[in-house]
Design a protein around this motif. Sequence first.
Motif, PDB file in Angstrom:
ATOM      1  N   PHE A  43      -1.209  -4.651  -8.889  1.00 34.05           N
ATOM      2  CA  PHE A  43      -0.290  -3.520  -8.932  1.00 34.05           C
ATOM      3  C   PHE A  43       0.843  -3.785  -9.918  1.00 34.05           C
ATOM      4  N   ALA A  45      -0.322  -7.417  -0.577  1.00 31.94           N
ATOM      5  CA  ALA A  45      -1.373  -6.802  -1.394  1.00 31.94           C
ATOM      6  C   ALA A  45      -2.494  -7.834  -1.593  1.00 31.94           C
ATOM      7  N   ARG A  46      -3.684  -7.322  -1.809  1.00 34.54           N
ATOM      8  CA  ARG A  46      -4.845  -8.222  -1.766  1.00 34.54           C
ATOM      9  C   ARG A  46      -4.979  -9.127  -2.984  1.00 34.54           C
ATOM     10  N   ARG A  98      -4.494 -12.937  -2.129  1.00 32.92           N
ATOM     11  CA  ARG A  98      -5.614 -13.800  -1.720  1.00 32.92           C
ATOM     12  C   ARG A  98      -6.180 -14.543  -2.928  1.00 32.92           C
ATOM     13  N   PHE A 102      -0.321   3.083 -10.554  1.00 37.19           N
ATOM     14  CA  PHE A 102      -1.207   3.855  -9.681  1.00 37.19           C
ATOM     15  C   PHE A 102      -2.046   4.829 -10.499  1.00 37.19           C
ATOM     16  N   MET A 128      -4.791   3.008 -12.385  1.00 35.58           N
ATOM     17  CA  MET A 128      -5.853   2.499 -11.494  1.00 35.58           C
ATOM     18  C   MET A 128      -6.992   3.495 -11.331  1.00 35.58           C
ATOM     19  N   LYS A 129      -6.701   4.766 -11.557  1.00 35.84           N
ATOM     20  CA  LYS A 129      -7.735   5.797 -11.358  1.00 35.84           C
ATOM     21  C   LYS A 129      -8.366   6.236 -12.680  1.00 35.84           C
ATOM     22  N   GLY A 158     -11.191   2.097  -7.930  1.00 33.71           N
ATOM     23  CA  GLY A 158      -9.850   2.361  -8.453  1.00 33.71           C
ATOM     24  C   GLY A 158      -8.785   1.615  -7.673  1.00 33.71           C
ATOM     25  N   GLN A 159      -9.121   0.407  -7.239  1.00 32.19           N
ATOM     26  CA  GLN A 159      -8.170  -0.377  -6.448  1.00 32.19           C
ATOM     27  C   GLN A 159      -7.893  -1.717  -7.136  1.00 32.19           C
ATOM     28  N   ILE A 160      -6.911  -2.412  -6.605  1.00 34.65           N
ATOM     29  CA  ILE A 160      -6.701  -3.799  -7.008  1.00 34.65           C
ATOM     30  C   ILE A 160      -7.136  -4.676  -5.830  1.00 34.65           C
ATOM     31  N   PRO A 161      -7.494  -5.923  -6.040  1.00 32.68           N
ATOM     32  CA  PRO A 161      -7.510  -6.635  -7.311  1.00 32.68           C
ATOM     33  C   PRO A 161      -8.828  -6.453  -8.066  1.00 32.68           C
ATOM     34  N   GLU A 176     -13.362  -6.688  -5.149  1.00 35.84           N
ATOM     35  CA  GLU A 176     -13.425  -7.124  -3.753  1.00 35.84           C
ATOM     36  C   GLU A 176     -12.794  -8.519  -3.630  1.00 35.84           C
ATOM     37  N   SER A 177     -11.641  -8.545  -3.003  1.00 36.70           N
ATOM     38  CA  SER A 177     -10.890  -9.801  -2.938  1.00 36.70           C
ATOM     39  C   SER A 177     -11.709 -10.940  -2.323  1.00 36.70           C
TER      40      SER A 177
HETATM   41  N1  LIG Z   1     -11.800  -4.340   0.238  1.00 37.71           N
HETATM   42  C1  LIG Z   1     -10.969  -4.325  -0.942  1.00 37.71           C
HETATM   43  C2  LIG Z   1      -9.731  -3.493  -0.615  1.00 37.71           C
HETATM   44  C3  LIG Z   1      -8.876  -3.294  -1.845  1.00 37.71           C
HETATM   45  C4  LIG Z   1      -7.630  -2.485  -1.513  1.00 37.71           C
HETATM   46  O1  LIG Z   1      -7.538  -1.821  -0.464  1.00 37.71           O
HETATM   47  N2  LIG Z   1      -6.643  -2.554  -2.416  1.00 37.71           N
HETATM   48  C5  LIG Z   1      -5.416  -1.830  -2.208  1.00 37.71           C
HETATM   49  C6  LIG Z   1      -4.222  -2.756  -2.428  1.00 37.71           C
HETATM   50  S1  LIG Z   1      -4.197  -4.109  -1.301  1.00 37.71           S
HETATM   51  C7  LIG Z   1      -5.305  -0.718  -3.241  1.00 37.71           C
HETATM   52  O2  LIG Z   1      -5.672  -0.888  -4.375  1.00 37.71           O
HETATM   53  N3  LIG Z   1      -4.742   0.414  -2.810  1.00 37.71           N
HETATM   54  C8  LIG Z   1      -4.480   1.527  -3.670  1.00 37.71           C
HETATM   55  C9  LIG Z   1      -5.546   2.565  -3.614  1.00 37.71           C
HETATM   56  O3  LIG Z   1      -6.514   2.424  -2.832  1.00 37.71           O
HETATM   57  O4  LIG Z   1      -5.416   3.543  -4.351  1.00 37.71           O
HETATM   58  C10 LIG Z   1     -10.587  -5.747  -1.342  1.00 37.71           C
HETATM   59  O5  LIG Z   1     -10.502  -6.606  -0.457  1.00 37.71           O
HETATM   60  O6  LIG Z   1     -10.394  -6.021  -2.546  1.00 37.71           O
END
Ligand SMILES: N[C@@H](CCC(=O)N[C@@H](CS)C(=O)NCC(=O)O)C(=O)O
Length: 216
Positions: free
Chosen positions: A8, A19-20, A23, A42, A45-46, A57-60, A71-72
Amino acid sequence: MRPTLTVFESSPDRGRGLARDMRVRWALEETAVPYDVRLVSFDAMKQAAHLARNPFGQIPAYEEGDLVLFESGAIVLHIAQHHPGLLPEDADARARAIVWMFAALNTVETPIVEREAATYAERGKAWQAEHLAMLDARVRVRLQALARHLGDSAWLDGAFSAADVLMVLVLRRLEGSGLLEDFPTLQAYIARGQARPAYRRAFEAQRAAFEATRGG
Ligand SMILES: N[C@@H](CCC(=O)N[C@@H](CS)C(=O)NCC(=O)O)C(=O)O
């Protein structure tokens, strides 16, 4: 090949290390692998460039040469499989550590995240308190089993492993919920994880990233 971790640009947890990416940072610090960081907003990310790294569209996201991972848990496993320090050498012990990695993400994190989502998504609903009580009970069942398993042990299965990286950070998601207070065994376990120098370096790095973007 020096990896790049995408995180992020401005973490919604305001640098609390929930935040993941934390890890992955912790795993990289435990294995002494230097890494670069890419910050994404944000919006970004998309967009296509980030969706190519993480289809959700998520981190990490994690890049190492041509290899792109999301996938962390999978990223932490990849790091642990390629660098000494996070998985036992013995094949059976290694298999058990991987079991605990899945347990952290599948059996323990799932009800914790469901509860967390209910605290904000159901705010103001007449039935929220009743639903939360049910979700709390589900989390407690998991915490009881985990505390029973840990007993007097320092870590989940013998030596510290990638499973502890995941489990400690999954449990930290309960901070402020009041649920951990009934489980001194788990509180001590989390504190042991947080006392590790690698944890502290990872924590400071993610906090510095948050502070830098907030100030700038
Ligand atoms: N299962 C995924 C979950 C990833 C996740 O939920 N990331 C969150 C941040 S901790 C995120 O990017 N949230 C923003 C969104 O979903 O738009 C992992 O472990 O990497």
